[in-house]
Write an enzyme that holds these catalytic residues in place. Structure first.
Site, PDB file in Angstrom:
ATOM      1  N   LEU A 174     -39.589  -3.152-103.532  1.00 53.78           N
ATOM      2  CA  LEU A 174     -38.069  -3.032-103.871  1.00 53.78           C
ATOM      3  C   LEU A 174     -37.444  -2.567-102.678  1.00 53.78           C
ATOM      4  CD1 LEU A 174     -35.492  -3.086-105.650  1.00 53.78           C
ATOM      5  CD2 LEU A 174     -36.282  -0.585-106.676  1.00 53.78           C
ATOM      6  N   ASP A 175     -36.684  -3.283-102.001  1.00 54.21           N
ATOM      7  CA  ASP A 175     -35.902  -2.962-100.875  1.00 54.21           C
ATOM      8  C   ASP A 175     -34.599  -2.275-101.228  1.00 54.21           C
ATOM      9  OD1 ASP A 175     -34.517  -2.750 -98.625  1.00 54.21           O
ATOM     10  OD2 ASP A 175     -34.924  -4.572 -97.893  1.00 54.21           O
TER      11      ASP A 175
END
Length: 267
Positions: A174-175
């Site tokens: 998850l960026d």
């Protein structure tokens, strides 16, 4: 007086690695272990100028400053040369401080006279000092490693992608700063390493073009709709999400912890 060159190099390598670890811990900059080791090797090799008289020219203070700066530049990279100047200053301050501490400890084992001055003939605490340096280096790098692993584990998701009855199992990270969306459908995008789809050819007639921009970079990504995208957080069940997948040629994680980047909209 006998000098064992290998011992001198190893001891100074440990000292330089210790000082560089402190330096970048003080300025709060994450650095790679390989670059730290490479810079410390350079510092250890530079020690030979104090052993061989033919190299005494390189012991002048301006050259010492240049070597210290080059050691920082190896770690920081030439693009961050200004930060390298700051790290060099901290490195030199740490070096002087360590020298003062060692000199203070040596005074307990070596006599000083007004006529003869002070000479260090015995320093039995050297082994203890080196041991403390090694303990600090291992502790500092271990803490950094486990902190990094904790972040990766907390933001890693299992992803299943179905294309023409073929299931692809992917690890997605998850960026949190990634808000990439396809402008027409407004669907979030998942950037995936292209090599995972080596046995599948996407239909170029149904391609979506997604504009992206980053610091110093901008361009377009090709995106495709797939039959199904399932995502699962650790300890939870899979759930279906709507998303566009964007194959990329880059390797997203050198340590192969993940092979996809998830935007916030996916989660």
């Amino acid at each position: 007086m006998e000098i064992y060159l290998d011992v001198v190099l190893i001891e100074n390598f440990i000292v330089d690695l210790f000082l560089l670890s402190i330096t970048f811990n003080v300025i709060r900059v994450e650095v790679k272990n390989k670059k730290l080791v490479l810079s410390s090797i350079l510092g250890a090799i530079y020690t030979m100028v104090m052993i061989f008289p033919t190299l005494s020219f390189f012991s002048f203070m301006p050259i010492q400053f240049c070597v210290a700066y080059f050691m920082s530049l190896i770690i920081m990279g030439k693009e961050r040369w200004k930060m390298a100047i700051k790290s060099t200053a901290v490195f030199l301050i740490a070096s002087v401080t360590l020298s003062g501490i060692c000199f203070y400890l040596a005074e307990f084992e070596n006599s000083y006279t007004f006529c003869n001055g002070f000479s260090i003939n015995n320093f039995s605490l050297k082994s203890l000092v080196l041991a403390l340096m090694i303990i600090y280096i291992i502790y500092f790098r271990a803490i950094s490693y486990f902190r990094e692993r904790s972040v990766i584990n907390n933001f890693t998701f299992d992803v299943e992608i179905y294309i023409d009855d073929i299931k692809y199992l992917i690890k997605g990270f998850l960026d949190t700063g990634n808000e990439l969306r396809e402008p027409i459908t407004n669907l979030p995008c998942i950037i995936i390493e292209e090599r995972l789809f080596y046995n599948y050819k996407f239909n170029e007639d149904k391609v979506y073009y997604i504009n992206y921009s980053a610091i110093g970079y901008e361009g377009k990504l090709k995106g495709f709709k797939v039959d199904r995208v399932m995502i699962r957080e650790e300890g939870k069940d899979f759930r279906e999400v709507k998303a566009i997948i964007c194959p990329c040629k880059d390797i997203l994680s050198r340590e192969k912890d993940f092979n996809a980047l998830l935007s916030r909209g996916v989660v």
